[in-house]
Design a protein around this motif. Structure first.
Motif, PDB file in Angstrom:
ATOM      1  N   GLY A  50      16.268  76.167  -5.034  1.00 37.24           N
ATOM      2  CA  GLY A  50      16.923  75.864  -3.765  1.00 37.24           C
ATOM      3  C   GLY A  50      15.995  76.035  -2.574  1.00 37.24           C
ATOM      4  O   GLY A  50      15.989  75.193  -1.651  1.00 37.24           O
ATOM      5  N   LEU A  51      15.182  77.091  -2.580  1.00 38.14           N
ATOM      6  CA  LEU A  51      14.275  77.320  -1.464  1.00 38.14           C
ATOM      7  C   LEU A  51      13.164  76.276  -1.409  1.00 38.14           C
ATOM      8  O   LEU A  51      12.731  75.876  -0.316  1.00 38.14           O
ATOM      9  CB  LEU A  51      13.676  78.723  -1.576  1.00 38.14           C
ATOM     10  N   MET A  52      12.698  75.822  -2.570  1.00 37.97           N
ATOM     11  CA  MET A  52      11.673  74.776  -2.569  1.00 37.97           C
ATOM     12  C   MET A  52      12.227  73.463  -2.029  1.00 37.97           C
ATOM     13  O   MET A  52      11.516  72.712  -1.359  1.00 37.97           O
ATOM     14  CB  MET A  52      11.115  74.588  -3.981  1.00 37.97           C
ATOM     15  N   VAL A  53      13.492  73.184  -2.302  1.00 38.88           N
ATOM     16  CA  VAL A  53      14.127  72.004  -1.697  1.00 38.88           C
ATOM     17  C   VAL A  53      14.135  72.148  -0.182  1.00 38.88           C
ATOM     18  O   VAL A  53      13.850  71.200   0.565  1.00 38.88           O
ATOM     19  CB  VAL A  53      15.559  71.810  -2.243  1.00 38.88           C
ATOM     20  N   ALA A  88       8.485  82.069   6.202  1.00 40.18           N
ATOM     21  CA  ALA A  88       9.577  82.922   5.713  1.00 40.18           C
ATOM     22  C   ALA A  88      10.129  82.408   4.389  1.00 40.18           C
ATOM     23  O   ALA A  88      10.375  83.193   3.454  1.00 40.18           O
ATOM     24  CB  ALA A  88      10.681  82.989   6.761  1.00 40.18           C
ATOM     25  N   LEU A  89      10.339  81.089   4.288  1.00 43.52           N
ATOM     26  CA  LEU A  89      10.851  80.515   3.041  1.00 43.52           C
ATOM     27  C   LEU A  89       9.885  80.756   1.884  1.00 43.52           C
ATOM     28  O   LEU A  89      10.291  81.126   0.777  1.00 43.52           O
ATOM     29  CB  LEU A  89      11.093  79.014   3.215  1.00 43.52           C
ATOM     30  N   ILE A  91       9.836  67.762  -6.950  1.00 41.62           N
ATOM     31  CA  ILE A  91       9.612  67.812  -8.401  1.00 41.62           C
ATOM     32  C   ILE A  91       9.351  69.254  -8.829  1.00 41.62           C
ATOM     33  O   ILE A  91       9.834  69.718  -9.876  1.00 41.62           O
ATOM     34  CB  ILE A  91       8.450  66.887  -8.798  1.00 41.62           C
ATOM     35  N   ASP A  92       8.597  69.973  -8.021  1.00 42.28           N
ATOM     36  CA  ASP A  92       8.350  71.384  -8.276  1.00 42.28           C
ATOM     37  C   ASP A  92       9.672  72.157  -8.309  1.00 42.28           C
ATOM     38  O   ASP A  92       9.910  72.985  -9.195  1.00 42.28           O
ATOM     39  CB  ASP A  92       7.435  71.922  -7.174  1.00 42.28           C
ATOM     40  N   ALA A  93      10.554  71.883  -7.337  1.00 45.84           N
ATOM     41  CA  ALA A  93      11.866  72.534  -7.304  1.00 45.84           C
ATOM     42  C   ALA A  93      12.659  72.228  -8.570  1.00 45.84           C
ATOM     43  O   ALA A  93      13.329  73.104  -9.132  1.00 45.84           O
ATOM     44  CB  ALA A  93      12.642  72.083  -6.062  1.00 45.84           C
ATOM     45  N   ALA A  94      12.576  70.982  -9.031  1.00 46.71           N
ATOM     46  CA  ALA A  94      13.292  70.594 -10.248  1.00 46.71           C
ATOM     47  C   ALA A  94      12.796  71.379 -11.460  1.00 46.71           C
ATOM     48  O   ALA A  94      13.578  71.703 -12.365  1.00 46.71           O
ATOM     49  CB  ALA A  94      13.143  69.099 -10.486  1.00 46.71           C
TER      50      ALA A  94
END
Length: 415
Positions: A82-85, A100-101, A168-171
């Motif tokens: 979720g944070l990578m999105v 921060a993220l 793609i990384d988030a996936a």
């Protein structure tokens, strides 16, 4: 699902998570470059992930013991996805929000990675797989992932753009969470949270155990020192040697590739031979071979073939170090302390990485490349000679019971 397939699923999920982390190491700084044009801010955002990763590896496991290992792993991967999105889709929030993220992502990754490693032991034991074989195979696969990750990150940016690459990384993190949720069921005794215990007391128990276990602590200090020198080599020493001697960046890939190729061959050999080797001596020799020779050859040789050959042999040496540490972390601490000890061990082992590049650059500026390499080699030689001397020292006598037998291939690491 059979226990062996469950083990394959857990290891696969962990490697997929690591691959995603390697992609983000490339993609997020590139996003910063595109949005700010500042190399300084690229370094800041990279550090913003590394430091929380190290801290959460040490400080997060007591909370994971309370929540439950499997649940913590899933939550960490879902949160990372979720944070990578958010990182990909909200660059308009500004650089401060991005830092921060990324820091929160680093915090989640530190906990998630350590917890998966803790789950390896019960799942492997249920599958009847020897831990020394598991740690060796995992170390080899981890090196392949490390080699592929940065290149894959660059290709994804080139093919799809940096935003899509981060999505793609988030996936990949989401898929990792799904694999663990659907396919991994650690034995109930390990999956269930332990009895309630104060956070500081739980964390202190891990520190106290690590302070008492001199064998494990010495292994961690050796690996931390090796990581520091390796990072200095990758960031400073090897690029400068290549630039001064060869004058072409192509040589950089050859030298780094020789070390990785040696490590992969070493992993294959150790997977077969590891259970029959004396562990303390093998660790000490591997550490000694992996460090000083590759530094000294850069200091005293300008022959690329000689440098590649020595670097390749050093790679074979490093291949035994991490698997033996992994076995020690699984076998030595009591089950109720293992999560905390593994978390603290991860932080200590990686503590040398942030210092490596800084000390490498400072040493070259102060001494010149050749003397800096010699000093680094001597430092590494001293650090690795201590466990080697301990391994070669005759075991003490125990009255009429005869000599204390050194464990060489059984279930424990000799101390």
């Amino acid at each position: 699902m059979t226990p062996r397939r469950e083990l394959v699923a857990l290891v696969g999920a962990d490697l997929l998570s690591n691959l995603g982390s390697r992609v983000s190491v490339v993609a997020i700084p590139w996003l910063v470059l595109e949005t700010t044009g500042s190399p300084t801010k690229m370094g800041v955002v990279a550090a913003a992930e590394t430091l929380p990763y190290l801290l959460s590896s040490a400080l997060g496991p007591p909370l994971a013991d309370r929540i439950g290992l499997r649940r913590t792993s899933i939550l960490a991967d879902v949160g990372s996805a979720g944070l990578m999105v958010a990182v990909a889709l909200t660059p308009w929030l500004g650089f401060g929000a991005l830092v921060a993220l990324v820091a929160v992502v680093g915090t989640l990754r530190g906990v998630g990675d350590r917890i998966k490693h803790v789950m390896f032991r019960p799942v492997a034991e249920a599958a009847g797989v020897k831990l020394i074989r598991l740690t060796s195979v995992y170390d080899g696969l981890g090196r392949v992932v490390t080699l592929l990750g940065a290149g894959l990150g660059g290709l994804l940016i080139w093919w799809f753009g940096v935003t899509t690459a981060i999505l793609i990384d988030a996936a990949s993190f989401a898929v990792c969470a799904l694999i663990v949720a659907a396919l991994v069921r650690p034995p109930a005794a390990t999956a269930a949270p332990p009895a309630a215990q104060g956070y500081l007391r739980a964390l202190g128990d891990g520190f106290r155990y690590l302070g008492r276990d001199r064998t494990l602590l010495s292994m961690l200090l050796v690996i931390s020192a090796l990581n520091m020198v390796v990072n200095a080599s990758i960031a400073v020493y090897i690029p400068l040697w290549v630039a001064d001697v060869l004058g072409t960046p192509a040589g950089l890939g050859l030298v780094l590739g020789a070390f990785s190729a040696g490590a992969l061959l070493g992993n294959l050999l150790f997977t077969v031979l590891g259970p029959r080797l004396r562990r303390d001596l093998t660790f000490a020799v591997g550490a000694a071979v992996s460090g000083p020779p590759r530094l000294l050859v850069l200091a005293f040789s300008e022959d690329l073939s000689v440098v590649l050959a020595v670097t390749f042999v050093s790679g074979i040496g490093i291949a035994v170090v991490n698997p033996l540490l992994g076995v020690a972390l699984y076998e030595r601490p009591p089950a109720d302390l293992q999560t905390r000890v593994i978390g603290l061990a991860g932080s200590l082992a990686f503590a040398g990485l942030p210092l490596g590049a800084l000390l490498g650059g400072w040493s070259v500026a102060a001494l010149g490349l050749g003397p800096a390499l010699v000093v680094a080699a001597l430092f590494t030689l001293v650090v690795t000679a201590l466990p080697l001397a301990a391994a070669l020292r005759p075991p003490p006598l125990r009255g009429k019971e005869g000599p204390l037998v050194t464990v060489s291939g059984g279930e424990g690491v000799s101390s």
